[in-house]
Write a protein that holds these residues in place. Structure first.
Motif, PDB file in Angstrom:
ATOM      1  N   ALA A 148      38.375  47.962  22.661  1.00 51.18           N
ATOM      2  CA  ALA A 148      39.744  48.473  22.579  1.00 51.18           C
ATOM      3  C   ALA A 148      40.338  48.660  23.971  1.00 51.18           C
ATOM      4  CB  ALA A 148      39.770  49.796  21.817  1.00 51.18           C
ATOM      5  N   GLY A 149      39.523  49.117  24.908  1.00 50.42           N
ATOM      6  CA  GLY A 149      40.003  49.281  26.274  1.00 50.42           C
ATOM      7  C   GLY A 149      40.352  47.961  26.928  1.00 50.42           C
ATOM      8  N   LEU A 150      39.566  46.935  26.653  1.00 50.95           N
ATOM      9  CA  LEU A 150      39.842  45.632  27.256  1.00 50.95           C
ATOM     10  C   LEU A 150      41.033  44.936  26.603  1.00 50.95           C
ATOM     11  CD1 LEU A 150      36.224  44.238  27.707  1.00 50.95           C
ATOM     12  CD2 LEU A 150      37.780  45.068  29.488  1.00 50.95           C
ATOM     13  N   LEU A 151      41.143  45.039  25.290  1.00 55.91           N
ATOM     14  CA  LEU A 151      42.221  44.348  24.589  1.00 55.91           C
ATOM     15  C   LEU A 151      43.502  45.167  24.483  1.00 55.91           C
ATOM     16  CD1 LEU A 151      40.156  42.755  21.699  1.00 55.91           C
ATOM     17  CD2 LEU A 151      40.960  41.678  23.793  1.00 55.91           C
ATOM     18  N   GLY A 152      43.418  46.453  24.694  1.00 55.47           N
ATOM     19  CA  GLY A 152      44.575  47.310  24.506  1.00 55.47           C
ATOM     20  C   GLY A 152      45.434  47.519  25.733  1.00 55.47           C
ATOM     21  N   ARG A 153      44.943  47.115  26.884  1.00 58.90           N
ATOM     22  CA  ARG A 153      45.735  47.348  28.091  1.00 58.90           C
ATOM     23  C   ARG A 153      46.927  46.409  28.118  1.00 58.90           C
ATOM     24  NH1 ARG A 153      41.791  45.742  32.960  1.00 58.90           N
ATOM     25  NH2 ARG A 153      40.354  46.939  31.745  1.00 58.90           N
ATOM     26  N   THR A 154      48.014  46.936  28.612  1.00 61.37           N
ATOM     27  CA  THR A 154      49.243  46.152  28.683  1.00 61.37           C
ATOM     28  C   THR A 154      49.363  45.522  30.060  1.00 61.37           C
ATOM     29  OG1 THR A 154      50.494  48.098  29.362  1.00 61.37           O
ATOM     30  CG2 THR A 154      50.420  47.607  27.016  1.00 61.37           C
ATOM     31  N   ALA A 155      49.854  44.332  30.089  1.00 66.41           N
ATOM     32  CA  ALA A 155      50.062  43.644  31.364  1.00 66.41           C
ATOM     33  C   ALA A 155      51.314  44.203  32.025  1.00 66.41           C
ATOM     34  CB  ALA A 155      50.199  42.146  31.139  1.00 66.41           C
TER      35      ALA A 155
END
Length: 139
Positions: free
Chosen positions: A124-131
Protein backbone atom coordinates in the motif's frame (compact mmCIF):
# COMPACT_ATOMS: atom_id res chain seq x y z
CA UNK A 1 7.06 32.00 3.55
CA UNK A 2 5.84 30.28 0.46
CA UNK A 3 4.91 27.01 2.14
CA UNK A 4 2.22 26.60 4.71
CA UNK A 5 3.99 25.65 7.92
CA UNK A 6 2.63 23.04 10.26
CA UNK A 7 4.16 22.58 13.67
CA UNK A 8 5.72 19.26 14.55
CA UNK A 9 3.07 18.27 17.12
CA UNK A 10 0.17 18.74 14.73
CA UNK A 11 1.95 16.71 12.05
CA UNK A 12 2.64 13.90 14.52
CA UNK A 13 -1.01 13.84 15.62
CA UNK A 14 -2.17 13.79 11.99
CA UNK A 15 0.15 10.88 11.20
CA UNK A 16 -0.89 9.00 14.35
CA UNK A 17 -4.61 9.39 13.66
CA UNK A 18 -4.12 8.35 10.03
CA UNK A 19 -2.16 5.25 11.00
CA UNK A 20 -4.62 4.19 13.70
CA UNK A 21 -7.58 4.77 11.41
CA UNK A 22 -5.82 2.76 8.70
CA UNK A 23 -5.22 -0.05 11.20
CA UNK A 24 -8.89 -0.06 12.18
CA UNK A 25 -10.01 -0.18 8.55
CA UNK A 26 -7.48 -2.94 7.90
CA UNK A 27 -8.94 -4.93 10.80
CA UNK A 28 -12.48 -4.47 9.50
CA UNK A 29 -11.52 -5.54 5.96
CA UNK A 30 -9.61 -8.53 7.34
CA UNK A 31 -12.63 -9.63 9.37
CA UNK A 32 -14.94 -9.19 6.38
CA UNK A 33 -12.62 -11.30 4.21
CA UNK A 34 -12.43 -13.97 6.89
CA UNK A 35 -16.22 -13.97 7.23
CA UNK A 36 -16.58 -14.48 3.49
CA UNK A 37 -14.00 -17.26 3.58
CA UNK A 38 -15.74 -18.98 6.49
CA UNK A 39 -19.03 -18.92 4.60
CA UNK A 40 -17.28 -20.47 1.61
CA UNK A 41 -15.70 -23.17 3.80
CA UNK A 42 -19.11 -23.91 5.37
CA UNK A 43 -20.69 -24.18 1.93
CA UNK A 44 -17.99 -26.60 0.81
CA UNK A 45 -16.53 -24.30 -1.84
CA UNK A 46 -13.16 -24.09 -0.08
CA UNK A 47 -11.30 -26.85 1.69
CA UNK A 48 -10.55 -26.67 5.41
CA UNK A 49 -6.95 -27.60 4.68
CA UNK A 50 -6.10 -24.14 3.34
CA UNK A 51 -7.33 -22.08 6.27
CA UNK A 52 -3.79 -20.90 7.05
CA UNK A 53 -3.35 -19.51 3.54
CA UNK A 54 -6.79 -17.92 3.66
CA UNK A 55 -5.96 -16.19 6.93
CA UNK A 56 -2.69 -14.85 5.57
CA UNK A 57 -4.39 -13.63 2.39
CA UNK A 58 -7.04 -11.86 4.46
CA UNK A 59 -4.29 -10.15 6.46
CA UNK A 60 -2.55 -9.00 3.28
CA UNK A 61 -5.82 -7.70 1.84
CA UNK A 62 -6.78 -5.91 5.05
CA UNK A 63 -3.34 -4.35 5.52
CA UNK A 64 -3.36 -3.20 1.91
CA UNK A 65 -6.77 -1.51 2.25
CA UNK A 66 -5.91 0.10 5.59
CA UNK A 67 -2.48 1.13 4.38
CA UNK A 68 -3.97 2.85 1.33
CA UNK A 69 -6.30 4.83 3.57
CA UNK A 70 -3.48 5.77 5.93
CA UNK A 71 -1.19 6.83 3.08
CA UNK A 72 -3.89 9.01 1.55
CA UNK A 73 -4.67 10.65 4.90
CA UNK A 74 -1.05 11.33 5.83
CA UNK A 75 0.20 12.44 2.44
CA UNK A 76 3.93 11.96 3.01
CA UNK A 77 6.30 9.15 3.96
CA UNK A 78 4.06 6.64 2.28
CA UNK A 79 6.19 3.56 2.83
CA UNK A 80 6.60 4.16 6.57
CA UNK A 81 2.91 4.98 7.00
CA UNK A 82 1.79 1.86 5.12
CA UNK A 83 4.18 -0.31 7.11
CA UNK A 84 2.92 1.21 10.37
CA UNK A 85 -0.72 0.55 9.40
CA UNK A 86 0.18 -3.10 8.74
CA UNK A 87 1.93 -3.28 12.10
CA UNK A 88 -1.17 -1.85 13.82
CA UNK A 89 -3.26 -4.57 12.18
CA UNK A 90 -0.89 -7.26 13.42
CA UNK A 91 -0.92 -5.84 16.94
CA UNK A 92 -4.73 -5.76 16.92
CA UNK A 93 -4.89 -9.38 15.77
CA UNK A 94 -2.28 -10.42 18.32
CA UNK A 95 -3.99 -8.62 21.20
CA UNK A 96 -7.48 -9.87 20.41
CA UNK A 97 -6.25 -13.41 19.82
CA UNK A 98 -4.38 -13.46 23.11
CA UNK A 99 -7.10 -11.87 25.23
CA UNK A 100 -10.19 -13.47 23.73
CA UNK A 101 -8.93 -16.89 22.70
CA UNK A 102 -5.81 -17.38 24.84
CA UNK A 103 -3.92 -18.22 21.66
CA UNK A 104 -0.17 -17.73 21.54
CA UNK A 105 1.50 -16.52 18.32
CA UNK A 106 3.56 -19.72 18.10
CA UNK A 107 0.41 -21.84 17.88
CA UNK A 108 -1.36 -19.72 15.28
CA UNK A 109 1.49 -19.01 12.87
CA UNK A 110 2.28 -15.55 14.16
CA UNK A 111 5.30 -14.99 11.92
CA UNK A 112 3.26 -15.75 8.83
CA UNK A 113 0.57 -13.29 9.92
CA UNK A 114 3.23 -10.69 10.72
CA UNK A 115 4.75 -11.13 7.27
CA UNK A 116 1.34 -10.87 5.59
CA UNK A 117 0.39 -7.73 7.50
CA UNK A 118 3.70 -6.00 6.83
CA UNK A 119 3.75 -7.01 3.15
CA UNK A 120 0.23 -5.67 2.63
CA UNK A 121 1.19 -2.40 4.33
CA UNK A 122 4.38 -2.04 2.28
CA UNK A 123 2.48 -2.73 -0.94
CA UNK A 124 0.00 0.00 0.00
CA UNK A 125 2.87 2.36 0.75
CA UNK A 126 4.51 1.70 -2.59
CA UNK A 127 1.35 1.86 -4.68
CA UNK A 128 -0.45 4.56 -2.73
CA UNK A 129 2.05 7.37 -3.02
CA UNK A 130 1.10 10.15 -5.35
CA UNK A 131 3.49 11.49 -7.92
CA UNK A 132 4.34 15.09 -7.24
CA UNK A 133 4.23 17.38 -10.24
CA UNK A 134 7.55 18.85 -11.24
CA UNK A 135 7.99 22.51 -10.50
CA UNK A 136 8.35 24.70 -13.53
CA UNK A 137 11.33 27.00 -13.64
CA UNK A 138 10.79 30.61 -14.33
CA UNK A 139 13.10 32.31 -16.79
Amino acid sequence: MAKKEEDQGARLVRYGVGILLGGAVAFAVCLAALLLASVMVSAGTLSEKITGQITTAACVLGAFAGGLLAVRRCGARALVVGLAAGAVLFLLLLTIGTLAFRASPQETGGLTLLGGCLCGGVAAGLLGRTARPKKKRRK
